[in-house]
Design a protein around this motif. Structure first.
Motif: not given
Length: 196
Positions: A66-71, A84-90, A99-102, A185-192
């Protein structure tokens, strides 16, 4: 040369005065631990001792569902979709973030060094997974990308809501072995297909 011998009561008095002067120079320590992962060393300093490679029910390290995407903390990995995109943390390279809707919607790992909030790890058996949830009933379904009863998804829903969404932990289990762990989030966990 004159050598004087101190009387025992004088030595004790000097020692007590010395110890009292040291105590007066030392700041009082507050050793009470907060209920989260912060420990107060003294009134001037608090140290975050959150392990970076362990899920809580709503975060890993300093990244919360639920936190805001922080580049500055997370690096965008793909450019397929704008919202909607993927991110990583070094700092935790074996974990990826959806990340969905930031907002951070899901955090996933397939690394056995990263434990879920209950201590489940990739490589654990289904029996070990159930034992670590101590009788809580999961939601279980067959994976659409495998064989029935062989490739399954196990959900545990938390008594926690963030941004009006239920949080949970999802385990992919293949041939009785945990192969991935996701929290979010439940909505994200249920995405295939995640963003597709």
């Amino acid at each position: 040369m004159i050598i004087s011998k101190a009387r025992p009561y004088q030595t004790v008095g000097l020692l007590v005065a010395f110890l009292l002067s040291l105590a007066a120079c030392t700041p009082a320590a507050d050793t009470v631990a907060d209920t989260d992962t912060k420990v107060r060393v003294d009134e001037r300093m608090a140290t975050d001792i959150s392990p970076t490679d362990v899920f809580t029910e709503d975060s890993i390290g300093s990244t919360n569902i639920g936190g805001t995407f922080d580049p500055r903390k997370l690096n965008r990995v793909d450019d397929n979709f704008e919202n909607c995109f993927f991110a990583e943390n070094s700092a935790i390279p074996t974990v990826n973030y959806l990340i969905v809707n930031d907002k951070v919607a899901k955090i996933t790992t397939s690394d056995s060094n990263v434990a879920s909030s209950t201590g489940v790890r990739v490589g654990d058996s289904m029996e070990q997974l159930f034992a670590k949830y101590d009788g809580q009933l999961p939601e279980v379904e067959d994976s659409p990308y495998g064989n029935p009863d062989e490739n399954i998804i196990i959900y545990y829903w938390h008594n926690q809501v963030v941004n009006d969404e239920t949080l949970g932990t999802k385990y992919q289990v293949d041939n009785n072995t945990v192969t991935s762990i996701s929290m979010g989030f439940e909505s994200a966990l249920r995405l295939w297909e995640d963003c597709a």
